[in-house]
Design an enzyme around this catalytic site. Sequence first.
Site, PDB file in Angstrom:
ATOM      1  N   ASP A 129       0.686  -1.148  -0.121  1.00 32.69           N
ATOM      2  CA  ASP A 129      -0.273   0.059   0.042  1.00 32.69           C
ATOM      3  C   ASP A 129       1.100   1.145  -0.053  1.00 32.69           C
ATOM      4  O   ASP A 129       0.313   2.398   0.141  1.00 32.69           O
ATOM      5  CB  ASP A 129      -0.960   0.224   1.276  1.00 32.69           C
ATOM      6  CG  ASP A 129      -1.905  -1.123   1.124  1.00 32.69           C
ATOM      7  OD1 ASP A 129      -2.581  -1.210   0.033  1.00 32.69           O
ATOM      8  OD2 ASP A 129      -2.249  -1.818   2.305  1.00 32.69           O
ATOM      9  N   ASP A 130       2.026   1.132  -0.044  1.00 35.67           N
ATOM     10  CA  ASP A 130       3.000   2.232  -0.193  1.00 35.67           C
ATOM     11  C   ASP A 130       2.972   3.339  -1.241  1.00 35.67           C
ATOM     12  O   ASP A 130       2.813   2.946  -2.548  1.00 35.67           O
ATOM     13  CB  ASP A 130       4.470   1.896  -0.168  1.00 35.67           C
ATOM     14  CG  ASP A 130       5.415   2.977   0.050  1.00 35.67           C
ATOM     15  OD1 ASP A 130       5.724   3.290   1.046  1.00 35.67           O
ATOM     16  OD2 ASP A 130       6.092   3.396  -1.300  1.00 35.67           O
ATOM     17  N   VAL A 131       2.668   4.621  -0.930  1.00 31.99           N
ATOM     18  CA  VAL A 131       2.306   5.507  -1.586  1.00 31.99           C
ATOM     19  C   VAL A 131       3.316   5.558  -2.880  1.00 31.99           C
ATOM     20  O   VAL A 131       3.038   5.771  -3.924  1.00 31.99           O
ATOM     21  CB  VAL A 131       2.051   7.029  -1.196  1.00 31.99           C
ATOM     22  CG1 VAL A 131       2.023   8.183  -2.125  1.00 31.99           C
ATOM     23  CG2 VAL A 131       0.782   6.766  -0.201  1.00 31.99           C
TER      24      VAL A 131
END
Length: 311
Positions: free
Chosen positions: A265-267
């Site tokens: 889920d890392d931007v």
Amino acid sequence: MYIWKRDNMEQTAYEALLKTPRMFSFTQIKNALANASRECLYRVADDRIYKAIPAGQGIYVVEISEAGPEALKLRILQETAVTPQPEVMPEIIRYVTEWFDLDTDLAPFYAMAGQDTLLKQTIDTYSGLRLAGIPDLFEALCWGIIGQQINLSYAHTLKRRIVERYGRSAAAEGEQYWVFPAPETIAALSVPGLKGLGMSERKSEYLIDTARMLAQGKLTRELLQDTGDLKKAEAILVSIRGIGPWTANYVLMRCLKMPTAFPADDVGLHNAIKLLTGMDRKPTRQEVLKLAEPWKGWESYATFYLWRTLY
């Protein structure tokens, strides 16, 4: 190889050569570190990396430079004469080896990435880059907590305030170098003490609670490593207040170097995928997981190389 020599009465140098593996580029890792210009725990200048490293009973400022195609030179800098300790340089060598992930064989990663449309673009550009880690578990956990839901620039500001208020330091060649605070130091603080640095009340609580777990020996690197399993280690971390799946995987990736750790889920990961694919929007979580299917066993390195495209 170890060499102890005294340059003059004011400055001492203790040097060693560290053999580097195939598929390692000092230039690549130096450039990656240099781009994190707001980082307060190392400095890159004149084709050298400088970092304060705890070893033995002291803190030593280490200058790291390239010594030919297959070696690094590690040089301890001190502004006043110090007595050499036999365990110091081996500890520093272990630290740098872990920091630069020198024990990992990258051949299987490159073989996989060379067949992947997305990753092939990154290995062609950053060949020899190693996953620059965070060997200190407490530092990795704190950095993961500090960076939650704020921009990177402000996260670095908060980190610097904590380090310069509560960390230890050593001076060398006119510069001050810092080591991240010990868990025992942060464990002894009150929430208002951290809030005064600009930290939110909730994050202050998280940092102090986590520090107390480490200070009491309830959470250690060995505990996580001994699970021998990413999901078990992740479960231990997410059971701690303030640590979710993203922070857990970030820590397992950067500190324990678990190759399958994957902050899906890392931007930054999403932005890198958007950039390289030419998408007009960020990918969904399901799209990221689909793209990552060929990366199995190397998710952490795939993530690190994709991050590198952004800076």
